[in-house]
Scaffold this active site. Structure first.
Site, PDB file in Angstrom:
ATOM      1  N   PRO A   2     -12.953 -21.797  20.432  1.00  0.00           N
ATOM      2  CA  PRO A   2     -12.521 -20.824  19.421  1.00  0.00           C
ATOM      3  C   PRO A   2     -11.269 -20.080  19.871  1.00  0.00           C
ATOM      4  O   PRO A   2     -11.111 -19.747  21.045  1.00  0.00           O
ATOM      5  CB  PRO A   2     -13.721 -19.888  19.304  1.00  0.00           C
ATOM      6  CG  PRO A   2     -14.885 -20.708  19.745  1.00  0.00           C
ATOM      7  CD  PRO A   2     -14.354 -21.598  20.819  1.00  0.00           C
ATOM      8  N   GLU A   3     -10.385 -19.817  18.918  1.00  0.00           N
ATOM      9  CA  GLU A   3      -9.147 -19.109  19.197  1.00  0.00           C
ATOM     10  C   GLU A   3      -9.124 -17.790  18.430  1.00  0.00           C
ATOM     11  O   GLU A   3     -10.164 -17.345  17.929  1.00  0.00           O
ATOM     12  CB  GLU A   3      -7.951 -20.004  18.845  1.00  0.00           C
ATOM     13  CG  GLU A   3      -7.965 -21.344  19.593  1.00  0.00           C
ATOM     14  CD  GLU A   3      -6.778 -22.228  19.271  1.00  0.00           C
ATOM     15  OE1 GLU A   3      -5.681 -21.688  19.033  1.00  0.00           O
ATOM     16  OE2 GLU A   3      -6.938 -23.464  19.235  1.00  0.00           O
ATOM     17  N   LYS A  58      -9.835 -14.657  23.279  1.00  0.00           N
ATOM     18  CA  LYS A  58     -10.838 -15.622  22.847  1.00  0.00           C
ATOM     19  C   LYS A  58     -12.252 -15.118  23.112  1.00  0.00           C
ATOM     20  O   LYS A  58     -13.197 -15.899  23.152  1.00  0.00           O
ATOM     21  CB  LYS A  58     -10.619 -16.956  23.568  1.00  0.00           C
ATOM     22  CG  LYS A  58      -9.270 -17.595  23.263  1.00  0.00           C
ATOM     23  CD  LYS A  58      -9.128 -18.935  23.970  1.00  0.00           C
ATOM     24  CE  LYS A  58      -7.791 -19.575  23.659  1.00  0.00           C
ATOM     25  NZ  LYS A  58      -7.632 -20.911  24.274  1.00  0.00           N
ATOM     26  N   ARG A 114     -23.048 -23.748  28.207  1.00  0.00           N
ATOM     27  CA  ARG A 114     -23.018 -24.448  29.492  1.00  0.00           C
ATOM     28  C   ARG A 114     -21.795 -24.036  30.305  1.00  0.00           C
ATOM     29  O   ARG A 114     -21.836 -23.959  31.529  1.00  0.00           O
ATOM     30  CB  ARG A 114     -23.011 -25.965  29.261  1.00  0.00           C
ATOM     31  CG  ARG A 114     -24.292 -26.474  28.628  1.00  0.00           C
ATOM     32  CD  ARG A 114     -25.498 -26.187  29.504  1.00  0.00           C
ATOM     33  NE  ARG A 114     -26.755 -26.554  28.852  1.00  0.00           N
ATOM     34  CZ  ARG A 114     -27.945 -26.345  29.377  1.00  0.00           C
ATOM     35  NH1 ARG A 114     -28.035 -25.768  30.563  1.00  0.00           N
ATOM     36  NH2 ARG A 114     -29.047 -26.684  28.733  1.00  0.00           N
ATOM     37  N   ARG A 263      -2.658 -31.770  27.668  1.00  0.00           N
ATOM     38  CA  ARG A 263      -3.093 -31.277  26.361  1.00  0.00           C
ATOM     39  C   ARG A 263      -2.543 -32.169  25.256  1.00  0.00           C
ATOM     40  O   ARG A 263      -1.399 -32.607  25.330  1.00  0.00           O
ATOM     41  CB  ARG A 263      -2.599 -29.842  26.118  1.00  0.00           C
ATOM     42  CG  ARG A 263      -3.144 -28.799  27.068  1.00  0.00           C
ATOM     43  CD  ARG A 263      -2.505 -27.450  26.755  1.00  0.00           C
ATOM     44  NE  ARG A 263      -2.948 -26.408  27.670  1.00  0.00           N
ATOM     45  CZ  ARG A 263      -3.988 -25.626  27.474  1.00  0.00           C
ATOM     46  NH1 ARG A 263      -4.691 -25.765  26.366  1.00  0.00           N
ATOM     47  NH2 ARG A 263      -4.319 -24.702  28.343  1.00  0.00           N
TER      48      ARG A 263
END
Length: 275
Positions: A2-3, A58, A114, A263
């Site tokens: 999530p951003e 975040k 996790r 990335r």
């Protein structure tokens, strides 16, 4: 992961459900997801009231009435689900819940932690944990000139710096590519060749893209409840991210997918330039 738009969207929804509400119960099935012994975690939380929920980068920060904080970072694979008591449309996914916090009207479940965590911290510890984060994209002090200064003296590409949380907090892979596309510059452009007018476009594009993404619930399809039809709505509106090999929605050119510093990066070779 999530951003900024996802976490701000969650913050807004959670504020409606738990702000001002007392914590009635706490269950922990994975002690590694928290930072103190389970019995201490439960003792510290049960009976406390969540004053309000804050969003930083975040992460989400739950402010408790005793001055302490709960710092949540979902990392990769984590999600939040809120289950209203007696509401058939709500409910938990068929996955192991690591932490559950119960309120009078429902319970908040933290799943898939996790790599993520929810830590109980003092104010001082929270400040220290967040000390390395850059300003928020909509921080009133982040003027255009201050925005440019955040990148001054840095090496490497535009995307590498946009996703660096010490530069601007909350921007990750998806929105870095979308911001670069909106500004008309390739995400792999070297910082030292970006022209002044491009920096101005980047500043305004950052705000435009993040506002649009927030309004549509972000791009990650991780709804807060089964009845939540907003979260993840931006996924269908991404112009370049995760659209490698598909035609650009503006010019028809094929979207390029490459790897930049481990990335994935997406851009339109026609709409985006290297300056």
């Amino acid at each position: 992961m999530p951003e900024w738009p996802e976490m701000e969207h969650y913050r807004n929804m959670l504020a409606e459900r738990i702000s001002g509400q007392p914590i009635m119960k706490v269950q922990v099935t994975r002690p590694k997801s928290i930072n103190v012994p389970v019995d201490e975690f439960q003792k510290e939380l049960v009976g406390r009231v969540v004053w309000f929920v804050e969003h930083r980068g975040k992460m989400l920060i739950f402010h408790l009435d005793n001055g302490k904080r709960l710092l949540l970072h979902l990392m990769l694979g984590g999600l939040i689900r809120y289950e209203s008591y007696g509401a058939e449309e709500d409910g938990k996914p068929d996955r192991t819940v690591q932490v559950t916090i119960g309120f009078p009207q429902g319970e908040l479940n933290f799943i898939g932690l996790r790599l993520g965590y929810i830590h109980l911290l003092t104010v001082k510890e929270t400040v220290a944990r967040l000390a390395d984060l850059g300003p928020e994209p909509f921080d009133k002090w982040l003027t255009f000139e201050k925005f440019k200064e955040r990148f001054k003296g840095r090496r490497g590409s535009l995307k590498t710096s946009l996703v660096e949380q010490r530069v601007i907090a909350g921007i990750g892979n998806c929105y870095a590519d979308e911001i670069a596309f909106e500004a008309g510059v390739r995400p792999d452009t070297k910082l030292n060749v970006i022209e002044p007018e491009t920096w101005e476009r980047l500043y305004h594009s950052m705000h435009k893209v993040l506002r649009n993404a927030l309004a549509q619930g972000g791009y990650m399809e991780l709804p807060l409840t089964n009845a939540d039809t907003v979260t993840g709505g931006y996924n269908d509106h991404c112009l370049v991210y995760d659209r490698g090999g598909q035609p650009c929605l503006r010019c028809g050119e094929t979207i390029v997918q490459e790897v930049l510093n481990s990335r994935k990066v997406f851009y339109c070779p026609s709409c985006q330039k290297d300056r």
